[in-house]
Design an enzyme around this catalytic site. Structure first.
Site, short mmCIF file in Angstrom:
data_model
loop_
_atom_site.label_atom_id
_atom_site.label_comp_id
_atom_site.label_asym_id
_atom_site.label_seq_id
_atom_site.Cartn_x
_atom_site.Cartn_y
_atom_site.Cartn_z
N LYS A 182 0.97 -0.75 0.81
CA LYS A 182 0.21 -0.09 -0.01
C LYS A 182 0.61 1.23 -0.51
O LYS A 182 0.37 2.50 -0.63
CB LYS A 182 -0.98 0.20 1.28
CG LYS A 182 -1.87 1.57 1.44
CD LYS A 182 -2.57 1.51 2.43
CE LYS A 182 -1.37 1.39 4.26
NZ LYS A 182 -1.11 2.90 4.40
N ASN A 183 1.74 1.32 0.71
CA ASN A 183 2.58 3.14 1.22
C ASN A 183 3.59 2.94 0.07
O ASN A 183 3.96 3.96 -0.25
CB ASN A 183 3.60 2.49 2.55
CG ASN A 183 2.52 2.82 3.84
OD1 ASN A 183 1.22 2.97 3.12
ND2 ASN A 183 2.86 2.41 5.05
N CYS A 189 -4.66 13.32 13.62
CA CYS A 189 -4.84 10.95 12.70
C CYS A 189 -4.89 10.56 14.66
O CYS A 189 -4.55 11.41 15.48
CB CYS A 189 -3.90 11.01 12.01
SG CYS A 189 -2.98 9.68 12.65
N ARG A 220 0.07 14.51 13.30
CA ARG A 220 1.15 14.02 11.45
C ARG A 220 1.54 15.35 10.87
O ARG A 220 0.60 16.06 9.74
CB ARG A 220 1.34 13.43 11.32
CG ARG A 220 1.05 11.69 11.92
CD ARG A 220 -0.22 10.62 11.35
NE ARG A 220 1.10 10.42 10.10
CZ ARG A 220 0.30 9.61 9.05
NH1 ARG A 220 -0.58 8.85 9.81
NH2 ARG A 220 1.44 8.83 8.64
N ASP A 279 4.90 0.74 12.02
CA ASP A 279 4.32 -0.15 11.77
C ASP A 279 3.67 -1.63 11.72
O ASP A 279 2.68 -2.10 11.87
CB ASP A 279 4.24 0.24 10.22
CG ASP A 279 3.59 2.17 9.24
OD1 ASP A 279 3.29 2.36 10.29
OD2 ASP A 279 4.01 2.19 8.05
N ARG A 332 -8.56 -0.74 4.92
CA ARG A 332 -7.45 -0.23 4.31
C ARG A 332 -6.14 -0.50 3.99
O ARG A 332 -5.04 -0.02 3.19
CB ARG A 332 -7.20 1.64 5.44
CG ARG A 332 -8.50 2.04 4.79
CD ARG A 332 -7.57 3.40 6.88
NE ARG A 332 -7.00 4.21 6.09
CZ ARG A 332 -6.06 4.62 6.20
NH1 ARG A 332 -6.16 4.56 8.42
NH2 ARG A 332 -5.06 4.65 6.12
N1 EPU Z 1 7.60 14.74 10.47
C1 EPU Z 1 7.83 15.81 11.03
N2 EPU Z 1 7.13 17.01 9.86
C2 EPU Z 1 6.79 16.36 7.95
C3 EPU Z 1 6.66 15.04 8.24
C4 EPU Z 1 6.66 14.31 9.15
O1 EPU Z 1 8.05 16.43 11.96
O2 EPU Z 1 6.73 17.69 7.49
C5 EPU Z 1 7.32 13.64 11.19
C6 EPU Z 1 5.99 12.44 12.37
O3 EPU Z 1 5.51 13.19 12.40
C7 EPU Z 1 6.76 11.34 12.38
C8 EPU Z 1 7.76 11.90 11.35
O4 EPU Z 1 8.29 12.86 11.08
O5 EPU Z 1 6.70 11.45 13.75
C9 EPU Z 1 7.65 10.79 9.96
O6 EPU Z 1 6.59 10.61 9.58
P1 EPU Z 1 6.77 9.95 8.28
O7 EPU Z 1 5.92 11.36 7.19
O8 EPU Z 1 7.59 9.75 7.72
O9 EPU Z 1 4.87 9.67 8.18
P2 EPU Z 1 4.11 9.20 6.41
O10 EPU Z 1 5.31 9.73 5.01
O11 EPU Z 1 3.46 10.18 7.11
C10 EPU Z 1 4.32 6.61 6.48
C11 EPU Z 1 3.27 5.37 5.91
C12 EPU Z 1 3.22 5.33 7.39
C13 EPU Z 1 3.77 5.03 8.31
C14 EPU Z 1 5.52 6.27 7.70
C15 EPU Z 1 6.66 5.83 9.09
C16 EPU Z 1 2.54 5.81 3.78
C17 EPU Z 1 0.90 6.73 2.95
N3 EPU Z 1 2.35 6.47 5.11
O12 EPU Z 1 3.76 7.65 6.47
O13 EPU Z 1 2.37 4.02 7.68
O14 EPU Z 1 3.76 4.65 9.69
O15 EPU Z 1 5.58 6.97 7.35
O16 EPU Z 1 7.52 4.68 8.86
O17 EPU Z 1 3.34 5.69 3.31
C18 EPU Z 1 0.14 2.80 7.73
O18 EPU Z 1 1.21 2.37 6.94
O19 EPU Z 1 -0.31 1.91 8.95
C19 EPU Z 1 1.09 4.19 8.29
C20 EPU Z 1 0.42 4.57 9.42
#
Ligand code: EPU
Length: 465
Positions: free
Chosen positions: A22-23, A117, A122, A316, A408
């Site tokens: 998915k991701n 969330c 996030r 995850d 999802r």
């Molecule tokens: N963060 C910031 N600023 C930003 C973006 C992120 O401070 O602009 C922080 C977040 O708050 C968090 C950390 O950085 O503490 C990592 O967040 P990240 O941006 O990497 O998360 P994401 O890209 O929104 C993806 C996956 C998540 C997974 C995370 C971490 C997708 C669609 N989602 O989210 O997957 O937990 O990376 O590996 O790729 C799931 O599949 O259940 C899921 C939540």
């Protein structure tokens, strides 16, 4: 809202193929906005998040065809449609992945700001700062992010935040930098395998990206990108979830298309706990996909787990491991370094006899002899997977409400688990009055919180450990 009814105690055994990720799929699908030609993606999982992304791309003028061989073909029809509206974005945070491709290819993007969330704040500040560094003008208007630029310009961008790198942030900036003028260096880029998959797709569309899988990405911008035909990588979190489910039920499960090279941290912990993982194919050590057998006698040792960006232990899989470690002989320690509030499952697991002490981002899991079936509430995708694993291993019946979260991220989970011998049924939604009362499943975390000291749970610990 559908419910799962699970009769615990069945030993999982059999063979499963791991679905597409998915991701990985979501940013790859968003990359269709960049293509000047036909793009074909294979192995896209049939999930509600994928349906949401298809609906969003429809809104953004991308023609789509589901082909008889299971592949998904796209071509941009109307590049003037640049508004990703709240109705779709509010159902899925990963909708933000359309921002970078749109501003790079269409020079204008209007994307509804993703909301909160279930497991905490996030932010997307790193996405926006990255786009600004590439020369986009970014502002917020009526809850929408508006980003504009004539042509983006290459820049050196630091993408690390207080919790490390950002996965979708790196995907967004990478997907924008490929069409920028000149060289972009993304420092502290996410090293996750899903970013490698995205870079591979973009390169096969004509992009020039080096360093994918490392914290430094170097991108030489190109004028335009063509089409490609690409197969999405298998889902490492789904694979990990099946492995943990096998371990929690004394199972013996063979997993095909297991993303071996992406799951080294998880396998290291499983082996420390006492779970056997054998390679059944003769591919190289760094194989992207393998066939493995997971076997457990369920004499599980406790473990210390800290979630980290890849290649560390993935956040995850934190919840699923917590369910497993409830059954270990001794105390385990789990620290959540990516999302310090991602512990919605703790209160639900304690309803099943789990014993926990939480202090901030750390939970001590006290092993019990067995979990006990109970009605529980799913709160987010991985917390729900954790409850399914706990229910499969528990004595008696568990009902899990709100399983739409699972839809999802897991393709027909109940069918896959039934195939392995689990006693699991999906009960379709009943009229509103018959839906079980909604309980509050979270509370703000005090400094120290002792959870799961009900007489039944305390008794189990006294008698069994
Ligand atoms: N963060 C910031 N600023 C930003 C973006 C992120 O401070 O602009 C922080 C977040 O708050 C968090 C950390 O950085 O503490 C990592 O967040 P990240 O941006 O990497 O998360 P994401 O890209 O929104 C993806 C996956 C998540 C997974 C995370 C971490 C997708 C669609 N989602 O989210 O997957 O937990 O990376 O590996 O790729 C799931 O599949 O259940 C899921 C939540």
């Amino acid at each position: 809202m559908d419910t799962f009814v699970i009769e615990g105690g069945a030993r999982l055994s059999g063979r499963l193929q791991v679905d597409g990720s998915k991701n990985a799929a979501l940013p790859l699908m968003a990359a269709s906005l960049l293509a000047d030609d036909v793009l074909v993606l294979r192995n896209i999982p049939e999930l509600s998040d994928v349906r949401s992304m298809k609906a969003l791309l429809q809104q953004l003028g991308v023609d789509q065809e589901e082909r008889s061989d299971g592949s998904w073909k796209t071509q941009v029809r109307d590049p003037t449609l640049c508004h990703a509206k709240y109705d779709v974005v509010s159902t899925m945070r990963a909708s933000i992945c359309v921002l970078g491709p749109m501003v790079a290819r269409r020079h204008y993007a209007r994307v509804s700001m993703p909301g909160g969330c279930a497991f905490g704040h996030r932010p997307i500040d790193l996405h926006l700062r990255g786009l600004e560094a590439l020369g986009a003008k970014v502002r917020l208007e009526n809850g929408d992010i508006i980003a504009e630029a004539d042509r983006l310009r290459g820049a050196t961008i630091f993408m690390g935040g207080p919790f490390g790198s950002t996965v979708t942030g790196t995907a967004n900036i990478l997907s924008a930098a490929v069409l920028a003028e000149g060289t972009t260096v993304i420092e502290s880029a996410a090293c996750e395998p899903e970013i490698v998959d995205l870079a591979n797709l973009l390169n096969s569309m004509g992009a020039r990206i080096e360093g994918a899988g490392s914290p430094r990405l170097v991108v030489e911008g190109v004028e335009s990108l063509g089409g490609a035909d690409h197969s999405v990588m298998p889902d490492r979190i789904v694979a990990g979830t099946w492995a943990v489910a096998a371990a929690a039920t004394n199972g013996e499960v063979v997993l095909e298309r297991f993303p071996w090279d992406s799951l080294l941290a998880m396998m290291d912990v499983l082996r420390q706990i006492g779970v056997r993982i054998e390679r059944l194919d003769d591919g190289p050590d760094c194989a992207r996909e393998a066939t493995v057998r997971v076997t457990s006698e369920r004499h599980l040792s406790p473990a210390v787990i800290t979630t980290q960006p890849h290649p560390g232990f993935p956040t995850d899989l934190q919840a699923q491991f917590m369910a497993l470690l409830c059954l270990a002989e001794g105390n385990s320690v789990i620290t959540e370094k990516i999302y310090p509030e991602r512990f919605m499952h703790v209160a639900e697991l304690s309803r099943m006899g789990g014993l926990f002490t939480r202090q901030g981002p750390t939970v001590v899991v006290q092993g019990v002899k067995s979990l006990i079936g109970a009605p529980v509430m799913a709160s987010d995708l991985r917390a729900s997977a954790c409850l399914v694993i706990a229910a499969l291993a528990a004595k008696g019946q568990t009902t899990i409400n709100r399983v739409y979260h699972l839809d999802r991220g897991y393709v027909r989970m109940e069918e896959r688990l039934s195939q392995l011998g689990a006693n699991i049924q999906r009960v379709k939604a009943t009229p509103p009055n018959a839906v079980p009362e909604v309980r509050e499943s979270t509370k703000s975390a005090p400094e120290i919180e002792i959870i799961g000291t009900s007489p039944a749970a305390a008794d189990l610990v006294k008698t069994d450990r």
